[in-house]
Design a protein around this motif. Structure first.
Motif, PDB file in Angstrom:
ATOM      1  N   LEU A  57      -1.538  14.955  -6.021  1.00 36.90           N
ATOM      2  CA  LEU A  57      -1.368  14.419  -4.669  1.00 36.90           C
ATOM      3  C   LEU A  57      -1.715  12.937  -4.624  1.00 36.90           C
ATOM      4  N   ARG A  58      -2.768  12.560  -5.366  1.00 32.76           N
ATOM      5  CA  ARG A  58      -3.170  11.154  -5.426  1.00 32.76           C
ATOM      6  C   ARG A  58      -2.070  10.308  -6.084  1.00 32.76           C
ATOM      7  N   LEU A  59      -1.499  10.824  -7.163  1.00 32.79           N
ATOM      8  CA  LEU A  59      -0.456  10.090  -7.881  1.00 32.79           C
ATOM      9  C   LEU A  59       0.772   9.880  -7.001  1.00 32.79           C
ATOM     10  N   VAL A  60       1.215  10.926  -6.325  1.00 28.85           N
ATOM     11  CA  VAL A  60       2.418  10.847  -5.489  1.00 28.85           C
ATOM     12  C   VAL A  60       2.205   9.900  -4.315  1.00 28.85           C
ATOM     13  N   ALA A  61       1.007   9.942  -3.712  1.00 28.27           N
ATOM     14  CA  ALA A  61       0.724   9.116  -2.537  1.00 28.27           C
ATOM     15  C   ALA A  61       0.433   7.666  -2.898  1.00 28.27           C
ATOM     16  N   GLY A  62       0.017   7.420  -4.155  1.00 24.54           N
ATOM     17  CA  GLY A  62      -0.382   6.075  -4.537  1.00 24.54           C
ATOM     18  C   GLY A  62      -1.877   5.869  -4.345  1.00 24.54           C
ATOM     19  N   PRO A  63      -2.396   4.714  -4.753  1.00 25.25           N
ATOM     20  CA  PRO A  63      -3.848   4.501  -4.737  1.00 25.25           C
ATOM     21  C   PRO A  63      -4.446   4.154  -3.375  1.00 25.25           C
ATOM     22  N   ARG A  64      -3.637   3.884  -2.381  1.00 24.79           N
ATOM     23  CA  ARG A  64      -4.168   3.444  -1.080  1.00 24.79           C
ATOM     24  C   ARG A  64      -4.779   4.611  -0.321  1.00 24.79           C
ATOM     25  N   THR A  65      -6.092   4.535  -0.087  1.00 28.55           N
ATOM     26  CA  THR A  65      -6.787   5.634   0.580  1.00 28.55           C
ATOM     27  C   THR A  65      -6.443   5.752   2.060  1.00 28.55           C
ATOM     28  N   GLU A  66      -5.895   4.664   2.636  1.00 27.56           N
ATOM     29  CA  GLU A  66      -5.493   4.777   4.033  1.00 27.56           C
ATOM     30  C   GLU A  66      -4.222   5.615   4.170  1.00 27.56           C
ATOM     31  N   MET A  67      -3.499   5.791   3.060  1.00 30.49           N
ATOM     32  CA  MET A  67      -2.311   6.645   3.075  1.00 30.49           C
ATOM     33  C   MET A  67      -2.669   8.094   2.770  1.00 30.49           C
TER      34      MET A  67
END
Length: 214
Positions: free
Chosen positions: A141-151
């Motif tokens: 889930l982290r990989l798909v969403a990218g590193p931005r924690t606001e996303m």
């Protein structure tokens, strides 16, 4: 907005697609917490988990870890608000394994079954929080969403009140909870008494001024 047990279809990525996504992910990282792809196709990386716990946790000292649970070296206390922990995990680790690793890392003696992992994400200018199933993979889930924690961010919570597995709590834990609640109740009662006494003192002072002769 809390969305209980919302499910999104899991897209199975090829090894080449995973490699491309990891390269894109790492190019966007600003905190040096990059992902690494191994030769066997499994990748590792970091996730940050915010602790949003309303009930006290039981912590066992490192010296007594591995000994009989609920010993005199265990302490129940409330976790400070805004506490965030970082875990290094692999793409094969499930939500249940992440919860267990997080509790073990900080010597939390409570049963992992008391907790649930949630994901918090932004969609159409709204913030959604939904509970993850035990078999989902947080690093994917982290990989798909990218590193931005606001996303996308991860949150550890207790199960909702209606879902609490009370049998997972031991008698010492429940007694600790009662002691903490009694202390909080007494503290709040003392605050109310102090406010009442201060208000009464001001009111009596004002009355003496009004009734003063002359």
């Amino acid at each position: 907005k809390d969305v209980q047990k919302e499910r999104e279809p899991h897209v199975y990525l090829s090894k080449e697609e995973v490699k491309e996504k990891i390269q894109s992910y790492n190019s966007s990282v600003t905190d040096k917490l990059k992902m690494t792809l191994n030769a066997n196709g499994i990748y590792t990386g970091f996730i940050k988990v915010q602790m949003e716990l309303c009930r006290p946790i039981t912590v066992q000292s490192s010296q007594t870890q591995g000994t009989c649970a609920h010993s005199n070296n265990e302490t129940a206390f409330y976790l400070p608000e805004g506490c965030v922990n970082t875990l290094h995990i692999s793409s094969t680790n499930t939500v249940r394994e992440v919860i267990e690793a997080l509790l073990k890392k900080f010597f939390v003696a409570d049963n992992p079954a008391k907790f649930a992992l949630y994901k918090r994400c932004h969609k159409e200018d709204q913030v959604y929080t939904c509970k993850l199933s035990d078999r989902e993979h947080p690093l994917y889930l982290r990989l798909v969403a990218g590193p931005r924690t606001e996303m996308l961010s991860f949150v550890l919570r207790e199960h909702e009140t209606g879902e609490v597995m009370w049998e997972a709590f031991s008698i010492p834990e429940l007694q600790n909870f009662l002691r903490i609640l009694d202390k909080e109740e007494n503290d709040q009662l003392q605050i109310l008494k102090n406010r009442y006494a201060a208000y009464r003192g001001k009111l009596e002072e004002a009355l003496r001024g009004v009734l003063k002769p002359g």
